[in-house]
Design a protein around this motif. Structure first.
Motif, mmCIF file in Angstrom:
data_model
loop_
_atom_site.group_PDB
_atom_site.id
_atom_site.type_symbol
_atom_site.label_atom_id
_atom_site.label_comp_id
_atom_site.label_asym_id
_atom_site.label_seq_id
_atom_site.Cartn_x
_atom_site.Cartn_y
_atom_site.Cartn_z
ATOM 1 N N THR A 1 33.860 38.199 50.024
ATOM 2 C CA THR A 1 33.802 37.864 48.601
ATOM 3 C C THR A 1 34.540 36.572 48.289
ATOM 4 O OG1 THR A 1 35.690 39.340 48.249
ATOM 5 C CG2 THR A 1 33.498 40.224 47.825
ATOM 6 N N HIS B 1 38.346 47.485 41.241
ATOM 7 C CA HIS B 1 37.017 46.885 41.192
ATOM 8 C C HIS B 1 36.063 47.815 40.446
ATOM 9 C CE1 HIS B 1 38.328 43.753 43.879
ATOM 10 N NE2 HIS B 1 38.704 44.639 44.784
ATOM 11 N N ARG B 2 35.024 47.231 39.860
ATOM 12 C CA ARG B 2 34.003 48.015 39.171
ATOM 13 C C ARG B 2 32.917 48.355 40.200
ATOM 14 N NH1 ARG B 2 35.844 43.932 36.164
ATOM 15 N NH2 ARG B 2 34.231 42.530 36.971
ATOM 16 N N LEU C 1 37.848 50.870 47.073
ATOM 17 C CA LEU C 1 37.593 49.683 46.250
ATOM 18 C C LEU C 1 37.737 50.002 44.772
ATOM 19 C CD1 LEU C 1 34.576 48.257 48.252
ATOM 20 C CD2 LEU C 1 36.801 47.135 47.956
ATOM 21 N N MET D 1 36.076 42.684 40.660
ATOM 22 C CA MET D 1 34.709 42.333 41.029
ATOM 23 C C MET D 1 33.759 43.473 40.704
ATOM 24 S SD MET D 1 35.095 40.525 44.758
ATOM 25 C CE MET D 1 35.719 42.040 45.468
ATOM 26 N N ASN D 2 32.501 43.138 40.563
ATOM 27 C CA ASN D 2 31.427 44.121 40.509
ATOM 28 C C ASN D 2 30.914 44.333 41.931
ATOM 29 O OD1 ASN D 2 31.421 44.547 37.733
ATOM 30 N ND2 ASN D 2 30.053 42.825 37.354
#
Length: 415
Positions: free
Chosen positions: A404, A26-27, A21, A1-2
């Motif tokens: 999310t 995750h980005r 994270l 995810m961003n």
């Protein structure tokens, strides 16, 4: 995810969460104010901080300042979207300075999770707690109500929120509390733990304090009434008279962080001058603010730690002192009652009972063996309830995963 973190002084409350994270693939990106040079665990982009707002009257200026900062953050967000094609799945932000106010206008499909640190209230809170500082109480109540406007606005827009303590969550209106999950940021109890070999060198002195010695500590971001500095100083004459071998170490800046400014000079000087002629200043040491390793060493050296607070945000230093094995004597106020059980893992005394505070501090200094079970229980409670890696971080990641996984918010018209 961003995942996008938003905080004018990033990493703020989020260093461990952001790092965790990112470590899970995750980005992760952070949006922060220009000029913030604090080390970051993730890549950072900046928004241009607003100039001071010259608007009168003061109540209008208060909202104008946070609104302008929110606009600057939203403009930077729009550049990220339009120039770089960046679209976060989740935004995690602190709403205190207004930065999250308009991010849903840029990314309506993103989930917004905010840090619900405290809701300002005009009654039953810090504002009307201490009668000594109730000058112009009506104006203070109005100001407190006005200060909550942008916090309410943000929480209404948010999909969910996190509050570090149940007390802090309880300050928000009942109709919004269902959005709030209670989870503390976490204390690294592996790093902050009892150490019988600990020592602390007093800054600017050739004196070094060692674990086991008669050391009384007091820690606050700034030395001001909100954290009971005045009550502590007023208790010192009796404590130092009763304990002629004790040393007192007071950590904190001379300025002001939370409450109103002093009528002149600094709160530190005002209350030091009040007792100056009744204490042995050679045994009272002011350090200013100190670096993290030094603070940990000081808490490990501390025999007794005094923590006092209005009904307000709970300081990390209280939990760190308990994790380090200090005997904590604290104020019998709502934030502390959530953590300290009187006689089991610490002592609670009336915030305004100076004689009672002095007696409790003196007793704890005099007989460390008597209070060893309290110290051990305090340490155990910190590990069980507030440990960063075993309790709090997994819970925070669980909340992130839950949010999310929910359906995205509906699209809005493009700007």
């Amino acid at each position: 995810m961003n995942i996008l973190f938003v905080h004018q002084n990033f990493p703020g409350q989020f260093p461990h969460l952001a790092r965790a994270l990112a470590g899970r693939g995750h980005r992760v990106l952070a949006l922060t104010a220009e000029g913030n040079r604090r080390p970051s665990p993730v890549p950072v982009v900046f928004y241009r901080a607003p100039a001071p707002v010259s608007v009168d009257p003061p109540l209008t200026r208060l909202y104008a300042e946070v609104s302008e900062r929110g606009l600057r953050a939203a403009r930077a967000a729009r550049v990220l979207r339009d120039r770089d094609g960046y679209r976060p799945d989740l935004i995690v932000g602190h709403p205190g300075w207004g930065e999250t106010l308009y991010l849903k206008e840029v990314w309506p499909e993103a989930r917004l999770l905010v840090y619900a640190e405290l809701m300002y209230r005009s009654t039953g809170s810090d504002v009307d707690f201490d009668p000594e500082f109730q000058r112009d109480a009506f104006t203070r109540r109005i100001s407190a109500t006005a200060r909550g406007a942008h916090l309410l606005q943000t929480l209404v827009q948010a999909d969910a929120a996190i509050s570090p303590t149940a007390f802090q969550a309880s300050t928000f209106p009942a109709g919004l509390r269902d959005k709030i999950s209670v989870c503390h940021d976490g204390i690294d109890t592996d790093a902050i733990r009892p150490d019988p070999g600990a020592s602390f060198a007093l800054p600017g002195s050739d004196v070094t304090l060692h674990a086991g010695e008669e050391v009384l500590t007091f820690v606050s971001r700034s030395l001001e009434p909100y954290r009971g500095y005045h009550s502590f100083m007023r208790a010192l004459p009796a404590v130092l008279a009763a304990r002629p071998r004790a040393r007192v170490v007071i950590v904190g800046a001379e300025g002001q962080s939370y409450g109103p400014p002093p009528p002149s000079g600094s709160w530190k000087r005002i209350f030091l001058d009040e007792v100056r002629d009744r204490i042995d200043l050679s045994r009272v040491h002011f350090t200013g603010r100190i670096a993290r390793p030094a603070l940990t060493a000081l808490l490990q050296v501390s025999r007794v730690h005094c923590y006092l607070s209005y009904p307000f945000v709970l300081s990390w230093s209280l939990l760190e002192a308990m994790a380090a094995g200090a005997m904590v004597v604290g104020s019998d106020t709502a934030p502390l009652r959530e953590v300290i059980r009187d006689g089991e893992n610490g002592r609670l005394v009336n915030f305004f009972d100076i004689a009672g505070l002095a007696a409790a501090l003196s007793a704890a200094l005099a007989d460390p063996q008597r209070f060893q079970p309290c110290r051990a229980q305090a340490r155990a409670d910190m590990v069980a309830r507030y440990d960063l890696n075993r309790v709090c971080l997994p819970r925070l990641l669980e909340i992130i995963g839950r949010e999310t996984a929910r359906a995205p918010a509906p699209e809005r018209f493009p700007d």
